[in-house]
Design an enzyme around this catalytic site. Structure first.
Site, PDB file in Angstrom:
ATOM      1  N   CYS A  32      40.508  38.443  40.475  1.00  0.00           N
ATOM      2  CA  CYS A  32      39.584  37.307  40.261  1.00  0.00           C
ATOM      3  C   CYS A  32      40.140  35.989  40.780  1.00  0.00           C
ATOM      4  CB  CYS A  32      39.269  37.171  38.773  1.00  0.00           C
ATOM      5  SG  CYS A  32      38.557  38.659  38.058  1.00  0.00           S
TER       6      CYS A  32
ATOM      7  N   HIS B 157      34.543  33.423  43.414  1.00  0.00           N
ATOM      8  CA  HIS B 157      33.476  34.412  43.264  1.00  0.00           C
ATOM      9  C   HIS B 157      32.498  33.866  42.217  1.00  0.00           C
ATOM     10  CE1 HIS B 157      36.266  35.343  39.987  1.00  0.00           C
ATOM     11  NE2 HIS B 157      35.253  35.916  39.354  1.00  0.00           N
TER      12      HIS B 157
ATOM     13  N   GLU C 263      29.173  37.270  31.653  1.00  0.00           N
ATOM     14  CA  GLU C 263      29.266  37.253  33.117  1.00  0.00           C
ATOM     15  C   GLU C 263      28.392  38.364  33.690  1.00  0.00           C
ATOM     16  OE1 GLU C 263      33.831  35.686  33.688  1.00  0.00           O
ATOM     17  OE2 GLU C 263      33.417  37.795  33.950  1.00  0.00           O
TER      18      GLU C 263
ATOM     19  N   HIS D 123      33.536  30.475  40.356  1.00  0.00           N
ATOM     20  CA  HIS D 123      34.809  30.081  39.748  1.00  0.00           C
ATOM     21  C   HIS D 123      35.900  30.963  40.306  1.00  0.00           C
ATOM     22  CE1 HIS D 123      35.432  33.090  36.193  1.00  0.00           C
ATOM     23  NE2 HIS D 123      34.749  33.671  37.139  1.00  0.00           N
TER      24      HIS D 123
ATOM     25  N   HIS E   9      24.948  26.273  39.552  1.00  0.00           N
ATOM     26  CA  HIS E   9      25.118  26.161  41.006  1.00  0.00           C
ATOM     27  C   HIS E   9      26.253  25.213  41.386  1.00  0.00           C
ATOM     28  CE1 HIS E   9      21.387  28.373  40.971  1.00  0.00           C
ATOM     29  NE2 HIS E   9      21.672  28.717  42.212  1.00  0.00           N
TER      30      HIS E   9
ATOM     31  N   HIS F 132      29.077  34.406  39.221  1.00  0.00           N
ATOM     32  CA  HIS F 132      28.405  35.211  38.206  1.00  0.00           C
ATOM     33  C   HIS F 132      27.052  34.595  37.884  1.00  0.00           C
ATOM     34  CE1 HIS F 132      32.106  37.405  37.261  1.00  0.00           C
ATOM     35  NE2 HIS F 132      32.732  36.245  37.215  1.00  0.00           N
TER      36      HIS F 132
END
Length: 160
Positions: free
Chosen positions: A26, A30, A147, A18, A70, A32
């Site tokens: 952010c 990237h 996260e 996201h 995914h 999590h």
């Protein structure tokens, strides 16, 4: 009475990418390895005296996780994102950055952001709807979307 489900131990997990548009750190894509903790409060009832069956809750949360797993999570209601197409490809821009990603690799969410805070509220609403359709008498529900270990956001819905 409350039931509590620890997402790490119950395997309530998903791995997603996201971005938080325009955020200093952010803002880029990237990912999590998320896990989801669940608390459901209600009256005990039914044949077995359950608030709600653990298996049912875990099954519904896993369905939500599977939808997100995914995928690139894209917030449809973000003020910073300008969508150009969402058919075969999801094409959008954020300021001077252009993105074109295959639709099958994205999960468009009706949210202003894909922060842990927004995702925890999304999970609560989806789970509450599913359990209510199945007849559960829920007084309150809290879901924490983490996260990774030690960092997450919790949203609580009180129905009482």
């Amino acid at each position: 009475m409350k039931i509590v489900i620890n997402g790490i131990h119950a395997n309530l997990r998903f791995a997603s990418a996201h971005m938080i548009p325009c955020h200093e750190f952010c803002g880029g894509i990237h990912g999590h390895s998320y896990h989801v903790d669940v608390t459901v409060e209600g009256e005990r009832g039914g044949e077995f005296g359950f608030v709600v069956d653990f298996k049912t809750v875990k099954g519904r949360v896993r369905e939500i996780c599977k939808k997100l797993d995914h995928k690139l999570l894209v917030p449809e209601n973000s003020k910073e994102i300008e969508f150009k197409n969402i058919d075969k490809y999801v094409e959008f821009s954020i300021k001077d950055k252009e993105y074109k990603i295959p639709r099958e690799d994205c999960c468009l969410l009706p949210l202003p952001s894909t922060s842990a805070e927004a995702l925890s509220e999304y999970f609560v609403e989806k789970l509450f709807q599913a359990l209510s359709r199945e007849g559960a008498d829920i007084q309150a529900m809290e879901i924490c979307v983490n996260e990774g270990i030690g960092q997450g956001a919790c949203f609580e819905k009180i129905v009482k």
